[in-house]
Design a protein around this motif. Structure first.
Motif, mmCIF file in Angstrom:
data_model
loop_
_atom_site.group_PDB
_atom_site.id
_atom_site.type_symbol
_atom_site.label_atom_id
_atom_site.label_comp_id
_atom_site.label_asym_id
_atom_site.label_seq_id
_atom_site.Cartn_x
_atom_site.Cartn_y
_atom_site.Cartn_z
ATOM 1 N N TYR A 7 0.913 -1.189 -0.016
ATOM 2 C CA TYR A 7 0.062 0.040 0.040
ATOM 3 C C TYR A 7 0.887 1.290 0.046
ATOM 4 N N THR A 8 2.084 1.125 0.920
ATOM 5 C CA THR A 8 2.700 2.375 0.770
ATOM 6 C C THR A 8 3.657 2.716 -0.539
ATOM 7 N N LEU A 9 3.929 1.532 -1.245
ATOM 8 C CA LEU A 9 4.599 1.495 -2.609
ATOM 9 C C LEU A 9 3.276 1.961 -3.639
ATOM 10 N N GLY A 11 0.735 4.277 -2.979
ATOM 11 C CA GLY A 11 0.719 5.507 -2.601
ATOM 12 C C GLY A 11 1.740 6.352 -3.012
ATOM 13 N N ALA A 12 2.856 5.728 -2.964
ATOM 14 C CA ALA A 12 4.159 6.734 -3.414
ATOM 15 C C ALA A 12 4.045 6.937 -4.855
ATOM 16 N N ALA A 13 3.500 5.567 -5.661
ATOM 17 C CA ALA A 13 3.407 5.772 -7.053
ATOM 18 C C ALA A 13 2.514 6.781 -7.284
ATOM 19 N N LEU A 15 1.369 9.399 -5.813
ATOM 20 C CA LEU A 15 1.951 10.718 -5.652
ATOM 21 C C LEU A 15 2.908 11.295 -6.540
ATOM 22 N N LEU A 16 3.822 10.080 -7.094
ATOM 23 C CA LEU A 16 4.788 10.720 -8.131
ATOM 24 C C LEU A 16 4.149 10.868 -9.353
ATOM 25 N N VAL A 38 10.036 3.057 -12.438
ATOM 26 C CA VAL A 38 9.930 2.931 -10.933
ATOM 27 C C VAL A 38 9.066 1.471 -10.943
ATOM 28 N N ALA A 42 9.842 -1.981 -9.205
ATOM 29 C CA ALA A 42 8.976 -2.563 -8.052
ATOM 30 C C ALA A 42 8.600 -4.036 -8.289
#
Length: 250
Positions: A7-9, A11-13, A15-16, A38, A42
């Motif tokens: 989930y963190t990954l 969300g970061a994607a 945001l990017l 990215v 991943a």
């Protein structure tokens, strides 16, 4: 990696994806290319057992996911076009002339040339044709930096991108339409891999090339016309979602 890491990954994607297009405006680097890198990195990360996906075992799920991704990308490209196309106006069709030439002349020639190079390089004819059908269409996402930004109004502030530029419009419109024209050649490669007979050629021309392509055009035109009528000229004000700018309609 556990579920929290996934989930963190994700969300970061996301945001990017929001930040990069604006952050890279002054740099000769495409945001989709960065996000593609990215995603590739991943892919090497270990996933939880509950999220393990096997492309062979879960073929149907992977297929529908990729189809949905393509539809979203093509919808985004279509929404950025600001040049009307009327079925009853020959002038409107002529304004799209560059797009038709790219689709009906340049793309088949590119497929043929790429397939020929593949055969020369040692690939089997079916594999070379499949590779050509995949590579020939312009990617609507990776080519976003050389496309139009979207419809504008007189109140909009002037931008450095010329929305009326013929090259940008041609690349945008062609990128949104060429996937549908590329699929028949993918099916042709599949047929060629299993042995190609005269009957297969007739079926390919009649159904894969003309039938499916024509059916897709008809469904797209009818669905777009119905949604446009509802969004702009609905009988009830609550149905006129174009006035409220409802993004979910897209």
């Amino acid at each position: 990696m556990n579920a929290a890491g996934v989930y963190t990954l994700a969300g970061a994607a996301l945001l990017l994806a929001v930040v990069l297009p604006h952050a890279l405006r002054s740099v000769a680097l495409s945001a989709p290319a960065v996000l593609l890198g990215v995603g590739a990195l991943a892919g090497f990360l270990p996933l939880p057992d509950a999220l393990m996906i096997d492309p062979v075992r879960d073929r149907e799920s992977v297929q529908h996911l990729t189809e949905f991704t393509v539809l979203v990308a093509l919808m985004g490209v279509g929404l950025s076009l600001d040049r009307p196309l009327s079925l009853r106006s020959w002038r409107a069709w002529r304004r799209w002339g560059t797009t038709w030439r790219l689709l009906l002349v340049a793309m088949p020639l590119t497929i043929a040339a790429t397939a020929a190079l593949g055969v020369v390089a040692g690939l089997a004819p079916a594999s070379a044709l499949l590779l050509a059908a995949v590579l020939a269409p312009t990617d609507p996402v990776l080519a976003s930096d050389v496309q139009v930004d979207g419809p504008t109004t007189e109140q909009d502030e002037p931008d450095e991108i010329d929305e009326a530029d013929e090259v940008r419009f041609a690349l945008t419109s062609e990128a949104g339409l060429n996937d549908g024209l590329g699929f028949p050649f993918v099916h042709l490669a599949v047929l060629a891999a299993g042995g190609f007979a005269l009957h297969d050629g007739i079926v390919w021309v009649g159904w894969d090339l003309l039938g499916r392509t024509g059916l897709g055009v008809v469904v797209g035109v009818v669905a777009g016309w119905v949604l446009a009528k509802a969004a702009f000229r609905g009988l009830r004000p609550s149905m006129r979602t174009a006035e409220t700018g409802e993004p979910l309609l897209a």
